[in-house]
Design a protein around this motif. Structure first.
Motif, PDB file in Angstrom:
ATOM      1  N   MET A   1      -3.534  -5.145  17.660  1.00 46.85           N
ATOM      2  CA  MET A   1      -3.020  -5.555  16.235  1.00 46.85           C
ATOM      3  C   MET A   1      -2.410  -4.384  15.685  1.00 46.85           C
ATOM      4  O   MET A   1      -2.931  -3.044  15.795  1.00 46.85           O
ATOM      5  CB  MET A   1      -4.053  -5.947  15.385  1.00 46.85           C
ATOM      6  N   THR A   2      -1.345  -4.600  14.997  1.00 47.32           N
ATOM      7  CA  THR A   2      -0.788  -3.410  14.382  1.00 47.32           C
ATOM      8  C   THR A   2      -1.625  -2.719  13.098  1.00 47.32           C
ATOM      9  O   THR A   2      -1.577  -3.745  12.240  1.00 47.32           O
ATOM     10  CB  THR A   2       0.670  -3.642  13.821  1.00 47.32           C
ATOM     11  N   THR A   3      -1.664  -1.532  12.973  1.00 47.51           N
ATOM     12  CA  THR A   3      -2.341  -1.203  11.713  1.00 47.51           C
ATOM     13  C   THR A   3      -1.276  -0.658  10.854  1.00 47.51           C
ATOM     14  O   THR A   3      -0.215  -0.425  11.059  1.00 47.51           O
ATOM     15  CB  THR A   3      -3.117   0.022  12.227  1.00 47.51           C
ATOM     16  N   LYS A   5      -0.882   2.220   9.506  1.00 46.34           N
ATOM     17  CA  LYS A   5      -0.440   3.277  10.089  1.00 46.34           C
ATOM     18  C   LYS A   5       0.615   3.327  11.037  1.00 46.34           C
ATOM     19  O   LYS A   5       1.495   3.943  10.992  1.00 46.34           O
ATOM     20  CB  LYS A   5      -1.501   4.208  10.407  1.00 46.34           C
ATOM     21  N   ASP A   6       0.373   2.529  12.023  1.00 41.13           N
ATOM     22  CA  ASP A   6       1.393   2.255  13.140  1.00 41.13           C
ATOM     23  C   ASP A   6       2.649   1.635  12.549  1.00 41.13           C
ATOM     24  O   ASP A   6       3.801   1.951  12.993  1.00 41.13           O
ATOM     25  CB  ASP A   6       0.733   1.250  14.095  1.00 41.13           C
ATOM     26  N   ARG A   7       2.517   0.569  11.653  1.00 42.87           N
ATOM     27  CA  ARG A   7       3.694   0.263  11.002  1.00 42.87           C
ATOM     28  C   ARG A   7       4.461   1.009  10.198  1.00 42.87           C
ATOM     29  O   ARG A   7       5.790   1.295  10.257  1.00 42.87           O
ATOM     30  CB  ARG A   7       3.293  -1.022  10.055  1.00 42.87           C
ATOM     31  N   ALA A   8       3.839   2.036   9.462  1.00 46.25           N
ATOM     32  CA  ALA A   8       4.452   3.079   8.906  1.00 46.25           C
ATOM     33  C   ALA A   8       5.197   3.977   9.677  1.00 46.25           C
ATOM     34  O   ALA A   8       6.426   4.377   9.327  1.00 46.25           O
ATOM     35  CB  ALA A   8       3.595   3.565   7.789  1.00 46.25           C
ATOM     36  N   ARG A   9       4.550   4.405  10.662  1.00 49.05           N
ATOM     37  CA  ARG A   9       5.075   5.466  11.867  1.00 49.05           C
ATOM     38  C   ARG A   9       6.572   4.948  12.255  1.00 49.05           C
ATOM     39  O   ARG A   9       7.474   5.269  12.491  1.00 49.05           O
ATOM     40  CB  ARG A   9       4.186   5.627  12.747  1.00 49.05           C
ATOM     41  N   ALA A  10       6.194   3.483  12.780  1.00 49.54           N
ATOM     42  CA  ALA A  10       7.443   2.651  13.375  1.00 49.54           C
ATOM     43  C   ALA A  10       8.500   2.573  12.277  1.00 49.54           C
ATOM     44  O   ALA A  10       9.738   2.784  12.634  1.00 49.54           O
ATOM     45  CB  ALA A  10       7.154   1.614  13.859  1.00 49.54           C
ATOM     46  N   ALA A  11       8.240   2.308  10.994  1.00 48.11           N
ATOM     47  CA  ALA A  11       9.242   2.222   9.986  1.00 48.11           C
ATOM     48  C   ALA A  11       9.896   3.661   9.635  1.00 48.11           C
ATOM     49  O   ALA A  11      11.302   3.520   9.488  1.00 48.11           O
ATOM     50  CB  ALA A  11       8.747   1.810   8.713  1.00 48.11           C
ATOM     51  N   VAL A  12       9.236   4.578   9.709  1.00 51.45           N
ATOM     52  CA  VAL A  12      10.069   6.021   9.623  1.00 51.45           C
ATOM     53  C   VAL A  12      10.682   6.297  10.808  1.00 51.45           C
ATOM     54  O   VAL A  12      11.740   6.689  10.605  1.00 51.45           O
ATOM     55  CB  VAL A  12       8.809   7.191   9.315  1.00 51.45           C
ATOM     56  N   VAL A  13      10.460   5.968  11.707  1.00 54.70           N
ATOM     57  CA  VAL A  13      11.200   6.465  13.078  1.00 54.70           C
ATOM     58  C   VAL A  13      12.278   5.564  13.163  1.00 54.70           C
ATOM     59  O   VAL A  13      13.300   5.965  13.539  1.00 54.70           O
ATOM     60  CB  VAL A  13      10.416   6.228  14.317  1.00 54.70           C
ATOM     61  N   SER A  14      12.273   4.265  12.826  1.00 50.19           N
ATOM     62  CA  SER A  14      13.389   3.212  12.909  1.00 50.19           C
ATOM     63  C   SER A  14      14.434   3.688  11.984  1.00 50.19           C
ATOM     64  O   SER A  14      15.487   3.845  12.028  1.00 50.19           O
ATOM     65  CB  SER A  14      12.774   1.944  12.471  1.00 50.19           C
ATOM     66  N   GLY A  15      13.968   4.054  10.513  1.00 50.07           N
ATOM     67  CA  GLY A  15      14.706   4.400   9.589  1.00 50.07           C
ATOM     68  C   GLY A  15      15.450   5.845   9.868  1.00 50.07           C
ATOM     69  O   GLY A  15      16.822   5.904   9.767  1.00 50.07           O
ATOM     70  N   LEU A  50       6.767   0.443  22.021  1.00 48.25           N
ATOM     71  CA  LEU A  50       6.346  -0.023  22.986  1.00 48.25           C
ATOM     72  C   LEU A  50       5.028  -0.635  22.893  1.00 48.25           C
ATOM     73  O   LEU A  50       4.544  -1.796  23.466  1.00 48.25           O
ATOM     74  CB  LEU A  50       6.648   0.850  24.243  1.00 48.25           C
ATOM     75  N   PRO A  51       3.896   0.509  22.647  1.00 46.10           N
ATOM     76  CA  PRO A  51       2.897  -0.156  22.631  1.00 46.10           C
ATOM     77  C   PRO A  51       2.334  -1.514  21.684  1.00 46.10           C
ATOM     78  O   PRO A  51       1.520  -2.247  22.415  1.00 46.10           O
ATOM     79  CB  PRO A  51       1.815   1.039  21.978  1.00 46.10           C
TER      80      PRO A  51
END
Length: 172
Positions: A1-3, A5-15, A50-51
């Protein structure tokens, strides 16, 4: 399950990756160098996602396996009920043949739909990429400084914002 914190990290990296990806033409003028730099911009996005993607893939496989088991149980029950109601074994075999034929047609139709969607998505993506690049080049010809970077910043912010939107299953 996406937390969160994981979603925020992915959003920052994606941006950041999206911004870098679309700003590359302002920094590198060689077409080959731009291609390699854009590939390099995709690496962190894949590494961050990926995770989460693996977890989602495992959940999807489990639910598909459960659905197939439930469907097989329902089909077996229906065939047995028809045989008990006085149906013959030949009728059950005919029913099985019809299901097998429709299953093959369904798989072919789904494969064709997936292929059409993939081709359409690829064509739309290439068209959008070319439009963004041509727009930046036109702005550069007009004398605008960092024309690709300005567009890249907007696209990067949009990418990060979309990345922060929770999944529908998470909002329940």
């Amino acid at each position: 399950m996406t937390t969160p914190k994981d979603r925020a990290r992915a959003a920052v990296v994606s941006g950041l990756a999206t911004t870098a990806y679309y700003a590359v033409p302002d920094l590198l003028h060689s077409r080959r160098a731009r291609g390699w730099a854009k590939v390099a911009c995709l690496v962190p996005v894949v590494a961050v996602s990926l995770p989460t993607s693996r977890e989602e893939w495992d959940e999807l496989r489990t639910s598909a396996r459960d659905a197939r088991a439930a469907l097989a149980a329902a089909q077996d029950g229906g065939t047995e009920a028809a045989a008990q109601e006085g149906g013959t074994e030949a009728a059950a075999q005919d029913d099985e043949a019809v299901r097998a034929g429709s299953s093959v047609r369904f798989k072919v139709a789904m494969g064709a739909a997936a292929a059409v969607a993939l081709v359409g998505s690829t064509v739309a993506t290439v068209a959008a990429e070319r439009w963004v690049f041509r727009r930046g080049e036109a702005r550069a010809a007009a004398g605008v400084r960092y024309p690709h970077t300005r567009t890249a910043l907007v696209l990067g912010v949009l990418s990060a914002a979309v990345g922060l939107i929770p999944e529908p299953s998470e909002s329940r």
